[in-house]
Design an enzyme around this catalytic site. Structure first.
Site, PDB file in Angstrom:
ATOM      1  N   ARG A 130      24.343  12.538  64.339  1.00 14.96           N
ATOM      2  CA  ARG A 130      24.126  13.015  62.960  1.00 14.96           C
ATOM      3  C   ARG A 130      23.185  12.072  62.212  1.00 14.96           C
ATOM      4  O   ARG A 130      22.689  12.395  61.149  1.00 14.96           O
ATOM      5  CB  ARG A 130      25.439  13.090  62.159  1.00 14.96           C
ATOM      6  N   ASP A 135      25.114  31.275  66.865  1.00 13.45           N
ATOM      7  CA  ASP A 135      24.865  29.835  66.854  1.00 13.45           C
ATOM      8  C   ASP A 135      26.132  29.111  67.322  1.00 13.45           C
ATOM      9  O   ASP A 135      27.221  29.666  67.269  1.00 13.45           O
ATOM     10  CB  ASP A 135      24.499  29.407  65.426  1.00 13.45           C
ATOM     11  N   GLU A 136      25.991  27.865  67.743  1.00 10.56           N
ATOM     12  CA  GLU A 136      27.130  27.051  68.208  1.00 10.56           C
ATOM     13  C   GLU A 136      27.939  27.811  69.251  1.00 10.56           C
ATOM     14  O   GLU A 136      29.182  27.844  69.219  1.00 10.56           O
ATOM     15  CB  GLU A 136      28.027  26.641  67.018  1.00 10.56           C
ATOM     16  N   LYS A 156      16.848  23.466  66.190  1.00 14.90           N
ATOM     17  CA  LYS A 156      17.290  24.811  66.557  1.00 14.90           C
ATOM     18  C   LYS A 156      17.370  25.733  65.346  1.00 14.90           C
ATOM     19  O   LYS A 156      17.093  26.921  65.462  1.00 14.90           O
ATOM     20  CB  LYS A 156      18.633  24.753  67.270  1.00 14.90           C
ATOM     21  N   THR A 157      17.759  25.207  64.200  1.00 14.49           N
ATOM     22  CA  THR A 157      17.849  26.068  63.028  1.00 14.49           C
ATOM     23  C   THR A 157      16.482  26.616  62.675  1.00 14.49           C
ATOM     24  O   THR A 157      16.310  27.798  62.362  1.00 14.49           O
ATOM     25  CB  THR A 157      18.430  25.302  61.831  1.00 14.49           C
ATOM     26  N   GLN A 159      28.059  19.306  72.769  1.00 18.39           N
ATOM     27  CA  GLN A 159      28.625  19.271  71.424  1.00 18.39           C
ATOM     28  C   GLN A 159      29.830  20.186  71.285  1.00 18.39           C
ATOM     29  O   GLN A 159      30.213  20.562  70.179  1.00 18.39           O
ATOM     30  CB  GLN A 159      27.562  19.639  70.385  1.00 18.39           C
TER      31      GLN A 159
END
Length: 822
Positions: free
Chosen positions: A677, A275-276, A86-87, A327
Site C-alpha cells: 500500500r 474486480d478483486e 488495474k483501476t 492478495q
DNA sequence: CCGTGTTCTCTTTTT
DNA sequence: GAGAACACGG
C-alpha cells in the site's frame, strides 16, 4: 441507489436524451444492435480515437496494460499485481467500449469490492467519456447488485420488496434465540459456532435441504445444528429478511429456479466485469456463471434488439475479471483462490494478461514485498518491478509496550508531517481492531488528527440500533426481530413474559408479531400493558402508511416525537444519556444528508444503504487526517507513508490462523497487501510486550520480518531492547523467550538515548484550564522534564510543543496531557 | 417488571 | 478491561 422501474431490463436503454449531440444520436441508432462481445471492435475509429491520431484512452499505457484495454476476448483474466494500474486499465476498458458504441452503458455490470470503489470507477469512466455517456451502468458490490435484483424479484419467491437485510449482529441475535429455545448450547453448539457454520454453508450454496442429506443422522450435534439451520431459515423467511450471505445465495437460487428471470439479466448484461476476483467465494462465482450463461431461444423475446445466434438464442455475455492471487485475504469468509487459479479451465478460450510493472512504490518497498510473498509456495511466480528507484529504507521499530510503539508512530507521523507529507497521505495498519485503542490514546494525547476507518461503531451503539429498529419495523412489518428490540424501548412495561405471550399469539395468527401486537387486547393482560402495546402498534402502523410518500427524515422525526425517545433520554439523569440523545440527532442528520443526495429515495433505500456500507466506504480523502484501519480494510488503498503495527508472532500471523489450513500463508498475503500500500515510506513496528485483555504478555517478532532482507530495514529500537537484525539472531524469532532478544548489535553510533521510550503509558489527566506559555518548564509523567517552545490552538484544543530534556520534541494536547507546571 | 451489582466470557479479519 | 449475562432486592 434506485432499484425500481427506472431501468427497463428488456431494452438496452437509450442514450440520455438531454445532452445527446446529433452525432451521438446517429451513433446510437447504429448501435441499436450492439455487437455481443467480440465483433468489429478492434480497429474502431469512432469518437476520439482515429487512425492517425493516438487513442487518448490508450495514452501512457505500457504494452500489457494496452493489451488489457484492447482485448475483446470473450473471457479475459487480468492478473494485476499490486499497484500495477488495474483501476486505470479497467476504467479505460469500459470507457472505450462505451465510446466506440460496442455496448450501451446499461449492458455493463461491473462488480467492485466496496461501494467506494464503485463510486470511484463510475467517476473515472464518466471523467473519460462524459458523465452522461456513462449513465445507466451497474457498478456496485456483489451485495448491492444482488439487493437490487432481489428487491425487484422478491415477490417471485415469497418475499416482499420491503425485505430487511440482517447484518451479522442481527443474525446472531436470531440464532441466539433459537439456540436458547433448543437448548443447543448443552451440546457445545455456541451461537458463534452455529452462525459461522451457517455462513459457510450459504457461501457454498448448501441449503437446509442439501445439508440434511450430507449429515450423519446418528450424530446428535449435527442433527441439532440442522434444526438450528432449519429454524433460522424459517425465521428469516417469516421476517421477510435476508442475511448478508443470503443476498448472494438467494439470487443464485432465484436464477436457477426461475430461468425466465435469469434470462432477463442474462439478456441485459452483455459484459460483466469483476474486480478483486481472487476474493470471490463459491456463491459469487456461481452468480457470475449464471449471469454469463447463453440465453435459451425460448427466453428470447421476438422483438429483442440484441443480436441472436443461429439457433435464435443469445450468446453468453463477455466476462472480464481482475485479480491477484497474492492478495487473496478473505478465505475466512469463503473466498476460494481456485476461482482465479482455475479461470482458464473454467472459461474456454480465456485470455490471460499479466500486469507486473508497479507504478506505486519504491524498489525498496517492492523488494521487501517480493521477498515476503516469495515464501508462499504453490503460487504463480510474479515479480513486481518499478522504474522509480530505490527510495528510502524501511524503518523498523521495536517498542517496549504497545504504548511505546504507538508513541513511535505518533512521533514519526509528526516528523513526516513537518517534512511536508499531508496527514491524509499517512495510514496506520493493524491486524485486529483491538489494537486501535493504544494508538488512539497516544494520538489524542499528541493532538494528531486521525480517524478510524471501519469503526462502524456509530451503527453499533444501542440507541442507534434502537432507532434503526423502529425504522426497520416500520418499513418491514413482518420483521419480528426489529419489533422485539423496540417492544420495550423506551420502557413501557412490556417485559419478557409479555413478549413470549405476544410471540405465541403471533404463531396463532400466522406468524407475524406485528399482527399480534395490533391484537394485543386478545392476550387478556392488564390494561396498562395492553394500552402500551396498542399504542405502539398504532405508532408503527401510522408510520408505515407514510413511507411511500414521506421523506426519510420526516418518518424518523415522526417516530421520535410519538415515542418520545429523545425526550426521555434528555430527561434522564444518567449523564451518558445526553450523549445518546446527540447520537440520535446525528442519525437524523444522516437521513437528511441521504435525502439531499437521493431526493427520490425512500425509507427502504435508506435502510439498504445503511446495511451495506463497508468499512472503507466512509473514506473521505479530503479530511486531512491520518487514517487508521485493519490490514483487510487497507486492500485497494494507497498512501505515501504507511505504518504496519504489531508485526509480532500470534498477531501477524494471528494466533487463530495457526490451526487453519493455509492460515499462515494467508496471513503472509495480508502482510504483503499492507506493504504494497506504501508509495514512499514504509514503517514496521512491534512491541516487546502486549497486553491483550488485562494480562500483559511477551511478544516475539513476527516470522515474516526475517523474510525481509536485512539491508532494506533501518532498525530504530528502544535502548536495551529490540530485535536483532543480524542473521545469527534470527533463530530467536518465534522463540518467545525473553533472554533471546538480547541487544541489537548495529545501533547507529551517536543516536541519543531516549530514556522515556520503554515507559510510555497511556496516562491522561484533566488539567482543567491549565495555561502554559512558551518558556515554561513542565514535567511529564512519561517524558520527564522539558521546556515549552510554542503554544498553538485555542482553549481546550491548545497544543504545547515541548522540548524534553531527554525524550526529544513532542506535541501535547494540554488539556489532557499528564503534565505539571514547574 | 425494573434497576443495580456481580460474575463471566471473550478477540481475527468483513460484506 | 469491557460488555453481556445473571442474580437479587425493590
Amino acid at each position: 441507489m434506485s432499484f425500481l422501474p427506472d431501468d427497463t431490463l428488456d431494452s438496452p436503454g437509450g442514450w440520455p436524451t438531454g445532452s445527446a449531440a446529433p452525432a451521438r444520436t446517429s451513433a446510437a441508432s447504429a448501435a441499436a444492435r450492439p455487437a455481443s462481445g467480440a465483433s468489429g471492435a478492434t480497429a474502431s475509429a469512432s469518437g476520439a480515437g482515429s487512425d492517425d491520431r493516438p487513442d487518448p484512452l490508450l495514452d501512457g499505457l505500457n504494452p500489457q496494460q494496452r493489451a488489457a484495454v484492447e482485448s475483446r476476448a470473450q473471457a479475459l483474466l487480468i492478473v494485476a499485481g499490486a499497484g500495477s494500474g488495474k483501476t486505470s486499465v479497467l476504467t479505460r476498458r469500459i470507457a472505450r467500449m462505451l465510446r466506440d458504441r460496442e455496448l450501451w452503458p446499461s449492458q455493463i455490470l461491473a462488480i467492485t469490492f466496496t461501494n467506494k470503489a464503485a463510486g470511484e470507477m463510475r467517476e473515472r469512466v464518466g471523467h473519460l467519456i462524459g458523465r452522461d455517456a456513462a449513465e445507466g451502468m451497474w457498478i456496485s458490490t456483489f451485495h448491492s447488485a444482488c439487493v437490487r435484483i432481489l428487491r425487484r424479484e422478491a415477490q417471485q419467491f415469497g418475499f416482499t420488496q420491503a425485505f430487511t437485510i440482517y447484518d451479522s449482529a442481527d443474525s446472531r441475535a436470531l440464532i441466539k434465540r433459537i439456540v436458547k429455545d433448543l437448548q443447543a448450547d448443552t451440546m457445545g453448539l455456541t451461537v458463534s459456532a452455529a452462525s459461522g457454520k451457517i455462513s459457510k454453508l450459504k457461501n457454498e450454496l448448501v441449503d437446509v435441504e442439501g445439508y440434511s442429506r450430507q449429515i450423519n443422522p446418528n450424530d446428535p450435534a449435527e442433527v441439532m445444528f440442522l434444526e438450528i439451520f432449519r429454524r433460522y431459515t424459517q425465521e428469516l423467511t417469516r421476517a421477510n429478511a435476508f442475511d448478508f450471505d443470503d443476498l448472494i445465495a438467494q439470487t443464485v437460487y432465484l436464477f436457477r429456479a426461475f430461468p425466465q428471470v435469469a434470462a432477463l439479466y442474462q439478456r441485459r448484461f452483455r459484459h460483466v466485469l469483476v474486480d478483486e476476483y481472487q476474493d470471490t467465494n463459491h456463491a459469487q462465482y456461481a452468480l457470475i456463471r449464471e449471469l454469463t450463461r447463453p440465453v435459451d431461444p425460448v427466453h428470447v423475446p421476438a422483438d429483442t434488439r440484441i443480436e441472436t445466434d443461429a439457433s435464435g438464442g443469445i450468446p453468453s455475455a463477455a466476462l472480464t475479471v481482475v485479480g491477484d492471487s497474492d492478495q487473496s485475504i478473505y478465505a475466512f469468509r469463503g473466498a476460494d483462490i481456485r476461482n482465479i487459479v482455475e479461470f482458464e479451465r473454467d472459461f474456454s478460450n480465456a485470455e490471460v494478461i499479466l500486469l507486473e510493472q508497479n507504478y506505486r512504490s519504491t524498489q525498496t518497498i517492492l523488494d521487501a514485498a517480493n521477498a515476503v510473498i516469495g515464501n508462499n509456495f504453490d503460487r504463480i511466480a510474479k515479480n513486481l518491478f518499478t522504474e522509480v528507484g530505490a527510495g528510502e529504507r524501511i524503518v523498523g521499530f521495536t517498542g517496549y509496550s504497545q504504548h511505546d510503539e504507538a508513541q513511535f508512530v505518533a512521533d514519526e507521523i509528526q516528523k513526516l508531517h513537518e517534512a511536508g507529507t499531508p496527514y491524509n497521505q499517512i495510514a496506520v495498519f493493524y491486524r485486529t481492531n483491538a489494537q486501535t485503542r493504544a494508538l488512539e490514546e497516544i494520538f489524542i494525547r499528541s493532538a494528531l488528527p486521525y480517524r478510524v476507518l471501519g469503526g462502524t461503531k456509530f451503527y453499533e451503539r444501542a440507541e442507534i440500533k434502537d432507532v434503526m429498529a423502529y425504522l426497520i419495523a416500520v418499513a418491514n412489518p413482518a420483521d419480528g426481530l426489529a419489533l422485539r428490540r423496540i417492544l420495550n424501548t423506551p420502557k413501557r412495561g412490556i417485559g419478557p413474559a409479555t413478549e413470549t405471550a405476544l410471540a405465541m399469539h403471533a404463531d396463532e395468527l400466522g406468524g407475524v408479531m406485528r399482527d399480534a401486537l395490533r391484537d394485543a387486547a386478545a392476550l387478556g393482560l392488564g390494561p396498562k400493558v395492553t394500552g402500551a402495546m396498542l399504542e405502539l402498534a398504532r405508532i408503527l402502523d401510522e408510520a408505515t402508511a407514510t413511507i411511500d410518500t414521506a421523506s426519510v427524515p420526516d418518518v424518523l422525526t415522526g417516530i421520535l416525537e410519538k415515542t418520545k425517545y429523545v425526550d426521555l433520554l434528555r430527561a434522564s439523569r444518567d449523564p451518558q444519556d445526553e450523549a445518546r440523545a446527540e447520537n440520535v440527532d446525528e442519525l437524523v442528520a444522516v437521513t437528511r444528508e441521504f435525502q439531499r443526495n437521493n431526493p427520490e429515495g425512500r425509507l427502504i433505500e435508506f435502510l439498504t444503504e445503511v446495511a451495506l456500507v463497508a468499512a472503507a466506504d466512509d473514506l473521505d480523502d479530503s479530511s486531512g487526517t491520518v487514517s487508521l484501519m485493519t490490514l483487510h480494510t487497507a486492500k485497494g488503498l494507497e498512501y505515501d507513508a504507511v505504518f504496519i503495527t504489531g508485526v509480532e508472532e500470534n498477531l501477524l500471523p494471528h494466533q487463530m490462523s495457526a490451526s487453519e489450513p493455509g492460515g499462515p500463508a494467508e496471513e503472509r498475503r495480508l502482510f504483503y497487501v499492507g506493504i504494497t500500500r506504501a508509495r514512499q515510506r514504509l514503517h514496521l513496528s512491534l512491541a516487546m510486550t502486549r497486553s491483550t485483555f488485562g494480562e500483559t504478555q511477551v511478544a516475539a517478532p513476527s516470522r515474516y520480518l526475517q523474510e525481509i532482507p536485512t539491508e532494506l530495514i533501518d532498525w530504530r529500537d528502544s535502548p536495551g531492547m529490540g530485535m536483532r537484525s543480524s542473521p545469527g539472531a534470527q533463530r530467536a524469532v518465534g522463540g518467545g523467550r525473553r533472554e533471546e532478544f538480547g541487544y541489537k548489535t548495529s545501533l547507529p553510533p551517536g543516536k541519543p538515548k531516549t530514556e522515556w521510550a520503554n515507559r510510555v503509558t497511556a496516562t491522561v489527566r484533566d488539567n482543567g484550564d491549565l495555561t502554559l506559555v512558551a518558556g515554561d518548564r513542565i514535567r511529564h509523567v512519561d517524558f520527564g522534564e522539558g521546556r515549552v517552545s510554542a503554544i498553538t490552538g485555542q482553549g481546550p484544543k491548545s497544543i504545547a510543543e515541548v522540548q524534553f530534556d531527554t525524550a526529544g520534541r513532542k506535541r501535547l494536547l494540554i488539556k489532557i496531557a499528564p503534565i505539571e507546571k514547574l
